[in-house]
Design a protein around this motif. Structure first.
Motif, short mmCIF file in Angstrom:
data_model
loop_
_atom_site.label_atom_id
_atom_site.label_comp_id
_atom_site.label_asym_id
_atom_site.label_seq_id
_atom_site.Cartn_x
_atom_site.Cartn_y
_atom_site.Cartn_z
N ARG A 95 63.91 26.13 53.53
CA ARG A 95 64.10 24.82 52.94
C ARG A 95 63.87 23.75 53.98
O ARG A 95 64.31 23.88 55.12
CB ARG A 95 65.55 24.77 52.45
CG ARG A 95 65.95 23.56 51.74
CD ARG A 95 67.47 23.56 51.61
NE ARG A 95 67.90 22.23 51.28
CZ ARG A 95 67.95 21.76 50.05
NH1 ARG A 95 67.67 22.55 49.05
NH2 ARG A 95 68.31 20.51 49.82
N SER A 96 63.18 22.71 53.60
CA SER A 96 62.96 21.60 54.52
C SER A 96 64.24 20.80 54.69
O SER A 96 64.93 20.51 53.73
CB SER A 96 61.87 20.68 53.96
OG SER A 96 61.71 19.58 54.81
N THR A 97 64.60 20.53 55.94
CA THR A 97 65.72 19.63 56.19
C THR A 97 65.16 18.44 56.97
O THR A 97 64.44 18.63 57.94
CB THR A 97 66.82 20.32 57.04
OG1 THR A 97 66.23 20.84 58.22
CG2 THR A 97 67.47 21.43 56.26
N TYR A 150 58.11 25.07 50.51
CA TYR A 150 58.98 25.68 51.50
C TYR A 150 58.70 24.99 52.84
O TYR A 150 57.67 24.35 53.01
CB TYR A 150 58.66 27.17 51.69
CG TYR A 150 58.77 28.00 50.43
CD1 TYR A 150 59.99 28.50 50.02
CD2 TYR A 150 57.64 28.27 49.66
CE1 TYR A 150 60.09 29.27 48.87
CE2 TYR A 150 57.73 29.03 48.51
CZ TYR A 150 58.94 29.53 48.11
OH TYR A 150 59.05 30.29 46.98
N ALA A 151 59.61 25.15 53.78
CA ALA A 151 59.34 24.73 55.15
C ALA A 151 59.48 25.95 56.04
O ALA A 151 60.31 26.82 55.81
CB ALA A 151 60.31 23.65 55.58
N LEU A 152 58.62 26.00 57.07
CA LEU A 152 58.80 27.04 58.09
C LEU A 152 59.94 26.58 58.99
O LEU A 152 60.08 25.40 59.27
CB LEU A 152 57.52 27.22 58.90
CG LEU A 152 56.28 27.57 58.09
CD1 LEU A 152 55.06 27.72 59.01
CD2 LEU A 152 56.50 28.85 57.31
N PHE A 203 58.89 27.02 64.32
CA PHE A 203 57.72 26.18 64.04
C PHE A 203 58.12 24.70 64.07
O PHE A 203 59.07 24.30 63.40
CB PHE A 203 57.15 26.51 62.66
CG PHE A 203 56.86 27.97 62.47
CD1 PHE A 203 55.60 28.48 62.73
CD2 PHE A 203 57.86 28.85 62.04
CE1 PHE A 203 55.33 29.84 62.56
CE2 PHE A 203 57.60 30.19 61.87
CZ PHE A 203 56.34 30.70 62.12
N ARG A 204 57.39 23.91 64.85
CA ARG A 204 57.67 22.48 64.87
C ARG A 204 56.35 21.72 64.90
O ARG A 204 55.52 21.94 65.78
CB ARG A 204 58.51 22.10 66.08
CG ARG A 204 59.91 22.71 65.98
CD ARG A 204 60.82 22.37 67.14
NE ARG A 204 62.01 23.22 67.01
CZ ARG A 204 62.98 23.29 67.91
NH1 ARG A 204 62.92 22.55 69.00
NH2 ARG A 204 64.02 24.09 67.72
#
Length: 607
Positions: A166-168, A187-189, A215-216
């Motif tokens: 989940r993206s925060t 989704y978020a990595l 991952f950034r």
RNA sequence: GGGGACGUAGUUCAGUUGGUUAGAACGCUGCCCUGUCACGGCAGAGGCCGCGGGUUCGAGUCCCGUCGUCCCCGCCA
């Protein structure tokens, strides 16, 4: 294997397979250096002994893959090659199979000069054949294994967490993965498995670790890749000291795997102390600390030099640099990043001429030896006095001076590394690997652009018990620079090695009431907090044990152990400064059909 | 987003104040060579000087733009 043949094997029949590293064709005798992962062995083809075989060997070229059957022979003493491990033996070929040929390569693994990095990355599979890269990847493997073994032996379970999550909206930018099943949703990595590992503590797993990709989507540096690997761990009922002991334990194992016996426990240093002595929260202890030489000047001196009398006057000492030429002094100026009115005096000789008494005191106080370079960083007299943060241990004005000096200290050390020699490995591990725990970070940092206090670490970090009362009015004072929030210390810690931040961790908040107080103090309403972290806040309400942990950058550890100066040297398939993989050529556009499936439309750039 | 460095044979580099046919080393091809190990010797092939524009009688060289790689600042809770 090619690197393992020894004189004790002589007389034995052997089959070696590998690449043709180099060939030396002397006419009737041909020498082939046969290479595999373990090293090289010389293979001999002699026309006199076997003409047919010798003819076949004449076809061999660089990087052909071959199998040779032959007899191991101890070389005559006058033909030993002391430069390689197998230098006292050779394989006398009896049979040769060419398993594969190679066309001319863009560069050879055996080349002594490296091609540029673009070439190396495009043909990574050739680059990785080089000894240095084989060593780096082997180092990486050994470090991972040592860490796994150690943590498992200490009762940690290796547990996987999702990559599609989940993206925060906090922190770094996320890499997003579109959902086909839920068009318009992503989704978020993970930037790190932070919340999952805390949930694992809530789930009763007590001690967790994972060597995990993070991952950034931020701009890259020599020591920053968009995907990187963390040694991530979390444990229940910890004191800070128990986390540190675990980290010291697995680092001892990891460095031990590479033959370095490091000393524990590591020294500890308060954040404020690190700033005052080194101007940075990741001090390189191989270099001398700052000296505040304000008291070496008289009030009149300071006035004449237009130095702010109430701000630190920092002497940066770089050993053995020698006297600088006019040009070299000019080169220093652009290295200096002036923050908040900081100024640099790069010509200490001029100070000595004009203010001999002060200069003598400075030399004394800074421990200056002959040939040491002294550069002063000061606050300009023009800096407006501000009482906005007067209560802080290190005020923003002071921080600006310290930070400017800290950057210059490291830049000078890098520029003159050859002269001071302090970065050269001595074999003395207490000098080569200077570990330090930096502790007692501030819980909040003032964000000038937002004009409010922000979490310095992350919002799940527990404050010090005795600083809790200062949170009381957090929600009301979050936009007030004088807020008591500035004094709240976090139970957060960084482990630093030779000026590189290896890892960062904290004792977490395990009580829902404190967690929501923290969110409030960050200016977040209950509703906002629930939207972003609702699942986590709810989890905290079902019997959460006290817990804490840390994450260390595996790539950086390996980089230091391998003596590399870029993460790309220790990552098999890294990305360029613009986050491109030159070998597979990623990222790429995708087909209309794929996009349609995902419900995504690309807005073409204008023009 | 900003600043800086670099881009010339397959590779690493040199290329003078703008001036005839753009060089070297390694690699590659062929020939010679029985103890080399970064083997040696002889001969040869190999160039969109990143790309596009401009200045000039003339551009690898000067100017503008662009693309790529690297480093730094911002950014990376």
């Amino acid at each position: 294997m090619c690197g393992a043949v020894r004189p004790s094997d002589s007389g034995q029949k052997a089959v070696l397979m590998g690449w043709v590293n180099r060939r030396r064709d002397l006419g009737s005798i041909i020498f082939i250096d046969l290479r595999d992962r373990s090293g090289v062995t010389q293979v001999v083809f002699n026309r006199e002994q076997n003409a047919v075989l010798h003819d076949k060997a004449e076809q061999l070229r660089n990087e052909y893959v071959i199998a040779v059957i032959g007899q191991v022979k101890k070389r005559d003493a006058d033909t030993f090659n002391p430069n390689i491990a197998t230098g006292e033996v050779e394989l006398v070929a009896e049979e040769l199979r060419i398993l594969n040929v190679s066309k001319q390569l863009p560069f050879l693994p055996s080349d002594t000069v490296l091609p540029n990095e673009e070439m190396r990355l495009k043909y990574r599979y050739i680059d990785l054949r080089r000894d240095a890269m084989q060593f780096n990847i082997e180092t990486r493997h050994k470090v991972s294994m040592a860490v796994r073994d150690y943590l498992a032996s200490q009762g940690f379970y290796e547990i996987e967490t999702p990559f599609m999550t989940r993206s925060t909206p906090e922190g770094a930018r996320d890499y997003l993965v579109p959902s086909r099943v839920q068009p318009g949703s992503f989704y978020a990595l993970p930037q790190s498995p932070q919340l999952f590992k805390q949930i694992l503590m809530i789930s009763g797993f007590d001690r967790y670790f994972q060597i995990v990709r993070c991952f950034r989507d931020e701009d890259l540096r020599a020591d920053r890749q968009p995907e990187f690997t963390q040694i991530d761990l979390e444990m229940t009922y910890p004191q800070q000291e128990s986390v540190w002991a675990v980290v010291e334990g697995f680092l001892t194992a990891a460095f031990g795997a590479m033959g370095h016996k490091i000393k524990t426990p590591f020294p500890r240093m308060d954040y404020d102390e690190a700033i005052r002595q080194f101007g940075i929260d990741k001090p390189d202890l191989r270099l001398p600390a700052f000296t505040d030489v304000r008291d070496c000047f008289t009030a009149e001196d300071l006035q004449e030099l237009a130095i702010h009398p109430d701000l630190p006057v920092i002497a940066i000492r770089t050993p053995k640099v020698g006297e600088l030429s006019r040009k070299e002094r000019d080169d220093i100026k652009p290295m200096f990043v002036a923050k908040g009115g900081a100024r640099v005096f790069e010509d200490f000789k001029r100070i000595s001429n004009k203010f001999p008494a002060a200069a003598a005191k400075i030399a004394e106080k800074a421990g200056m030896a002959e040939n040491d370079l002294i550069v002063l960083v000061v606050g300009s007299a023009q800096i407006a006095a501000s009482s906005e943060h007067a209560h802080r241990k290190v005020t923003p004005q002071e921080l600006a001076i310290y930070a400017s000096a800290g950057l210059l200290r490291v830049a000078l050390a890098q520029k003159y590394a050859e002269r001071h020699g302090l970065f050269v490995k001595t074999g003395d591990l207490e000098k080569d690997f200077r570990f330090v725990w930096v502790t007692n970070f501030p819980m909040y940092e003032w964000d000038e652009s937002e004009r409010q206090w922000m979490a310095a670490h992350h919002p799940f970090t527990s404050p010090h018990e005795e600083d809790m009362p200062k949170l009381e009015n957090g929600a009301q004072t979050v936009k007030d620079p004088k807020s008591a929030l500035s004094e709240v210390r976090a139970r957060a810690y960084d482990v630093v090695l030779n000026g590189t931040e290896l890892g960062s961790g904290s004792i977490r908040i395990h009580r829902q009431d404190i967690q929501s107080k923290i969110f409030q103090s960050l200016g977040m309403t209950d509703e906002e907090a629930r939207t972003r972290f609702g699942f986590f806040l709810e989890a905290l309400e079902y019997g959460t044990p006290p817990h804490g942990g840390i994450a260390l950058g595996l790539d950086r550890i390996v980089m230091i152990l391998a003596g590399a100066d870029s993460l790309r040297e220790v990552i098999p398939f890294p990305k360029t400064a613009r986050a491109v993989d030159l070998m597979v050529d990623a990222p790429t556009p995708v087909s209309e059909a794929q996009l349609k499936d995902l419900g995504i439309q690309i807005k073409k750039p204008v023009g």
